[in-house]
Design a protein around this motif. Sequence first.
Motif, PDB file in Angstrom:
ATOM      1  N   THR A 179      54.033  36.878  36.276  1.00  0.00           N
ATOM      2  CA  THR A 179      53.629  37.175  34.905  1.00  0.00           C
ATOM      3  C   THR A 179      52.159  37.592  34.859  1.00  0.00           C
ATOM      4  OG1 THR A 179      55.230  35.580  34.058  1.00  0.00           O
ATOM      5  CG2 THR A 179      53.476  36.237  32.563  1.00  0.00           C
ATOM      6  N   LEU A 180      51.338  36.968  35.709  1.00  0.00           N
ATOM      7  CA  LEU A 180      49.926  37.342  35.766  1.00  0.00           C
ATOM      8  C   LEU A 180      49.754  38.783  36.235  1.00  0.00           C
ATOM      9  CD1 LEU A 180      48.317  34.106  37.273  1.00  0.00           C
ATOM     10  CD2 LEU A 180      48.266  34.892  34.899  1.00  0.00           C
ATOM     11  N   GLY A 181      50.609  39.201  37.165  1.00  0.00           N
ATOM     12  CA  GLY A 181      50.553  40.578  37.637  1.00  0.00           C
ATOM     13  C   GLY A 181      50.862  41.563  36.521  1.00  0.00           C
ATOM     14  N   SER A 182      51.857  41.250  35.714  1.00  0.00           N
ATOM     15  CA  SER A 182      52.205  42.119  34.586  1.00  0.00           C
ATOM     16  C   SER A 182      51.067  42.178  33.565  1.00  0.00           C
ATOM     17  CB  SER A 182      53.492  41.625  33.919  1.00  0.00           C
ATOM     18  OG  SER A 182      54.586  41.724  34.805  1.00  0.00           O
ATOM     19  N   ILE A 183      50.420  41.043  33.346  1.00  0.00           N
ATOM     20  CA  ILE A 183      49.275  41.023  32.430  1.00  0.00           C
ATOM     21  C   ILE A 183      48.145  41.897  32.973  1.00  0.00           C
ATOM     22  CG2 ILE A 183      47.457  39.555  31.459  1.00  0.00           C
ATOM     23  CD1 ILE A 183      49.536  37.295  31.308  1.00  0.00           C
ATOM     24  N   GLY A 184      47.948  41.823  34.299  1.00  0.00           N
ATOM     25  CA  GLY A 184      46.918  42.651  34.925  1.00  0.00           C
ATOM     26  C   GLY A 184      47.205  44.130  34.765  1.00  0.00           C
ATOM     27  N   VAL A 185      48.461  44.532  34.952  1.00  0.00           N
ATOM     28  CA  VAL A 185      48.842  45.933  34.781  1.00  0.00           C
ATOM     29  C   VAL A 185      48.648  46.355  33.326  1.00  0.00           C
ATOM     30  CG1 VAL A 185      50.759  47.579  34.875  1.00  0.00           C
ATOM     31  CG2 VAL A 185      50.471  45.896  36.702  1.00  0.00           C
ATOM     32  N   LEU A 186      48.960  45.462  32.402  1.00  0.00           N
ATOM     33  CA  LEU A 186      48.762  45.756  30.972  1.00  0.00           C
ATOM     34  C   LEU A 186      47.283  46.004  30.670  1.00  0.00           C
ATOM     35  CD1 LEU A 186      49.886  45.926  28.089  1.00  0.00           C
ATOM     36  CD2 LEU A 186      49.611  43.429  27.926  1.00  0.00           C
ATOM     37  N   ILE A 187      46.427  45.170  31.233  1.00  0.00           N
ATOM     38  CA  ILE A 187      44.974  45.350  31.032  1.00  0.00           C
ATOM     39  C   ILE A 187      44.508  46.673  31.635  1.00  0.00           C
ATOM     40  CG2 ILE A 187      42.699  44.448  31.662  1.00  0.00           C
ATOM     41  CD1 ILE A 187      43.927  41.636  31.503  1.00  0.00           C
ATOM     42  N   ALA A 188      45.025  46.990  32.840  1.00  0.00           N
ATOM     43  CA  ALA A 188      44.653  48.257  33.478  1.00  0.00           C
ATOM     44  C   ALA A 188      45.058  49.438  32.607  1.00  0.00           C
ATOM     45  CB  ALA A 188      45.306  48.363  34.856  1.00  0.00           C
ATOM     46  N   GLY A 189      46.248  49.364  32.011  1.00  0.00           N
ATOM     47  CA  GLY A 189      46.707  50.440  31.142  1.00  0.00           C
ATOM     48  C   GLY A 189      45.830  50.585  29.913  1.00  0.00           C
ATOM     49  N   ILE A 190      45.462  49.462  29.290  1.00  0.00           N
ATOM     50  CA  ILE A 190      44.610  49.507  28.091  1.00  0.00           C
ATOM     51  C   ILE A 190      43.235  50.072  28.415  1.00  0.00           C
ATOM     52  CG2 ILE A 190      43.448  48.071  26.371  1.00  0.00           C
ATOM     53  CD1 ILE A 190      45.886  46.195  26.477  1.00  0.00           C
ATOM     54  N   VAL A 191      42.657  49.616  29.546  1.00  0.00           N
ATOM     55  CA  VAL A 191      41.339  50.118  29.955  1.00  0.00           C
ATOM     56  C   VAL A 191      41.396  51.615  30.240  1.00  0.00           C
ATOM     57  CG1 VAL A 191      39.574  50.026  31.763  1.00  0.00           C
ATOM     58  CG2 VAL A 191      40.526  47.902  30.834  1.00  0.00           C
ATOM     59  N   THR A 192      42.457  52.051  30.907  1.00  0.00           N
ATOM     60  CA  THR A 192      42.606  53.475  31.235  1.00  0.00           C
ATOM     61  C   THR A 192      42.721  54.324  29.978  1.00  0.00           C
ATOM     62  OG1 THR A 192      43.718  52.920  33.325  1.00  0.00           O
ATOM     63  CG2 THR A 192      43.989  55.160  32.501  1.00  0.00           C
ATOM     64  N   VAL A 193      43.521  53.851  29.011  1.00  0.00           N
ATOM     65  CA  VAL A 193      43.717  54.608  27.771  1.00  0.00           C
ATOM     66  C   VAL A 193      42.443  54.655  26.935  1.00  0.00           C
ATOM     67  CG1 VAL A 193      44.910  54.592  25.538  1.00  0.00           C
ATOM     68  CG2 VAL A 193      46.210  54.242  27.644  1.00  0.00           C
ATOM     69  N   THR A 194      41.743  53.533  26.862  1.00  0.00           N
ATOM     70  CA  THR A 194      40.582  53.455  25.966  1.00  0.00           C
ATOM     71  C   THR A 194      39.294  53.991  26.569  1.00  0.00           C
ATOM     72  OG1 THR A 194      40.186  51.166  26.699  1.00  0.00           O
ATOM     73  CG2 THR A 194      41.528  51.505  24.700  1.00  0.00           C
ATOM     74  N   GLY A 210      39.243  55.660  30.016  1.00  0.00           N
ATOM     75  CA  GLY A 210      39.447  56.705  31.028  1.00  0.00           C
ATOM     76  C   GLY A 210      38.903  56.337  32.386  1.00  0.00           C
ATOM     77  N   TRP A 211      38.485  55.089  32.571  1.00  0.00           N
ATOM     78  CA  TRP A 211      37.918  54.662  33.866  1.00  0.00           C
ATOM     79  C   TRP A 211      39.001  54.717  34.946  1.00  0.00           C
ATOM     80  CZ3 TRP A 211      37.332  49.350  36.341  1.00  0.00           C
ATOM     81  CH2 TRP A 211      36.371  49.384  37.364  1.00  0.00           C
ATOM     82  N   PRO A 212      38.801  55.482  36.006  1.00  0.00           N
ATOM     83  CA  PRO A 212      39.876  55.706  36.982  1.00  0.00           C
ATOM     84  C   PRO A 212      40.131  54.530  37.926  1.00  0.00           C
ATOM     85  CG  PRO A 212      37.898  56.847  37.680  1.00  0.00           C
ATOM     86  CD  PRO A 212      37.599  56.293  36.312  1.00  0.00           C
ATOM     87  N   TYR A 213      39.200  53.582  37.973  1.00  0.00           N
ATOM     88  CA  TYR A 213      39.344  52.506  38.957  1.00  0.00           C
ATOM     89  C   TYR A 213      40.010  51.252  38.400  1.00  0.00           C
ATOM     90  CZ  TYR A 213      36.557  55.146  42.271  1.00  0.00           C
ATOM     91  OH  TYR A 213      36.104  56.109  43.134  1.00  0.00           O
ATOM     92  N   ALA A 214      40.391  51.273  37.131  1.00  0.00           N
ATOM     93  CA  ALA A 214      41.067  50.100  36.560  1.00  0.00           C
ATOM     94  C   ALA A 214      42.343  49.788  37.329  1.00  0.00           C
ATOM     95  CB  ALA A 214      41.372  50.349  35.088  1.00  0.00           C
ATOM     96  N   ASP A 215      43.081  50.839  37.672  1.00  0.00           N
ATOM     97  CA  ASP A 215      44.333  50.681  38.414  1.00  0.00           C
ATOM     98  C   ASP A 215      44.087  50.042  39.777  1.00  0.00           C
ATOM     99  OD1 ASP A 215      47.274  51.445  38.650  1.00  0.00           O
ATOM    100  OD2 ASP A 215      46.449  52.462  40.407  1.00  0.00           O
ATOM    101  N   VAL A 216      43.037  50.503  40.482  1.00  0.00           N
ATOM    102  CA  VAL A 216      42.727  49.991  41.822  1.00  0.00           C
ATOM    103  C   VAL A 216      42.260  48.542  41.749  1.00  0.00           C
ATOM    104  CG1 VAL A 216      41.241  50.280  43.845  1.00  0.00           C
ATOM    105  CG2 VAL A 216      42.158  52.288  42.672  1.00  0.00           C
ATOM    106  N   VAL A 217      41.393  48.225  40.776  1.00  0.00           N
ATOM    107  CA  VAL A 217      40.866  46.865  40.643  1.00  0.00           C
ATOM    108  C   VAL A 217      41.979  45.864  40.392  1.00  0.00           C
ATOM    109  CG1 VAL A 217      39.453  45.350  39.205  1.00  0.00           C
ATOM    110  CG2 VAL A 217      38.567  47.586  39.896  1.00  0.00           C
ATOM    111  N   VAL A 218      42.895  46.200  39.509  1.00  0.00           N
ATOM    112  CA  VAL A 218      44.013  45.295  39.215  1.00  0.00           C
ATOM    113  C   VAL A 218      44.892  45.113  40.451  1.00  0.00           C
ATOM    114  CG1 VAL A 218      46.171  45.080  37.915  1.00  0.00           C
ATOM    115  CG2 VAL A 218      44.053  45.685  36.740  1.00  0.00           C
ATOM    116  N   ALA A 219      45.117  46.186  41.191  1.00  0.00           N
ATOM    117  CA  ALA A 219      45.928  46.091  42.405  1.00  0.00           C
ATOM    118  C   ALA A 219      45.308  45.111  43.399  1.00  0.00           C
ATOM    119  CB  ALA A 219      46.085  47.466  43.048  1.00  0.00           C
ATOM    120  N   VAL A 220      44.000  45.210  43.578  1.00  0.00           N
ATOM    121  CA  VAL A 220      43.296  44.309  44.508  1.00  0.00           C
ATOM    122  C   VAL A 220      43.388  42.867  44.026  1.00  0.00           C
ATOM    123  CG1 VAL A 220      41.036  43.687  45.442  1.00  0.00           C
ATOM    124  CG2 VAL A 220      41.741  46.085  45.382  1.00  0.00           C
TER     125      VAL A 220
END
Length: 299
Positions: free
Chosen positions: A161-176, A178-188
């Motif tokens: 569930t924490l992983g899904s929350i992390g992906v949700l945060i990455a999506g919100i950060v990316t949309v709002t 445009g920072w390209p590294y949100a996806d990478v940071v959450v993955a790490v």
Amino acid sequence: MGAGHDHSHGGDTKVSRMVLGAAILTIFFVVELTTALAINSIALLADAGHMLTDLVAMFMGLTAVVLARRGSTSPSRTYGWHRAEVFTAVANAALLIGVAGFILYEAFERLGDAPEVPGVPLIVVALAGLLANALVVLLLRSHSKESLAVKGAYMEVVADTLGSIGVLIAGIVTVTTGWPYADVVVAVLVALWVLPRAISLARSALRILSESSPSHIDVEELRAALGAVDGVTEVHDLHVWTLVPGKDMVTAHLTSDRHSAQILDDARAVLAARGLAHSTVQIEPPDTAADCDCESQKR
């Protein structure tokens, strides 16, 4: 017939709920993996990897439950299939470590050249993942208190569930932003969350397979407590090990100049007080103990 052992309706409910939970996770895993590959999201891929470990944990737990219920029909397998649960834990830990290592490697490769990942699909899939996890948690929660196999699968889903929350945060950060590294940071972060848990799981399972004494049992204190039982003059061949988590076993030979049922009862009370209900205690006269090899082996 021991009280509290439900081999019919309760067991069937447990299995059916695990099967339904596995079906839900399988559907979502396919959706998440397909989306991750389509939009080139490493965060989604990391969460899909963790979802895969949820599935493996679920199927291995289901196998362990079914095998444990079936028991053993072979004289050469007197403990039945209980150890299946431990072997599945080792396999699950190895898979977790492999997934975490792969994600960390991929994240390192993307440093300085992070691809553009659309945020909206991340948000949609993350919300679907949260829903899937919530449904499975509700299915397994009651039985997780009764079965270690179910508990393992349940804890995997809760952690995911924490992983899904992390992906949700990455999506919100990316949309709002445009920072390209949100996806990478959450993955790490997901990989670093998985790795120590996988190592801990592997260590616990290997400790059981090597038949080491349980970490919560002080063998020397136990030896002294048995030696303090009225009528016991020596304790030897004391062995303590774990069959499966939550089921510790012990064997002990006690030397006494009198063979009394009271000695046996007192010794079993000492063991039961330390959670060692599965015990084999043998009382021997002094001459028998002197003739045997009484060098203690601590497991």
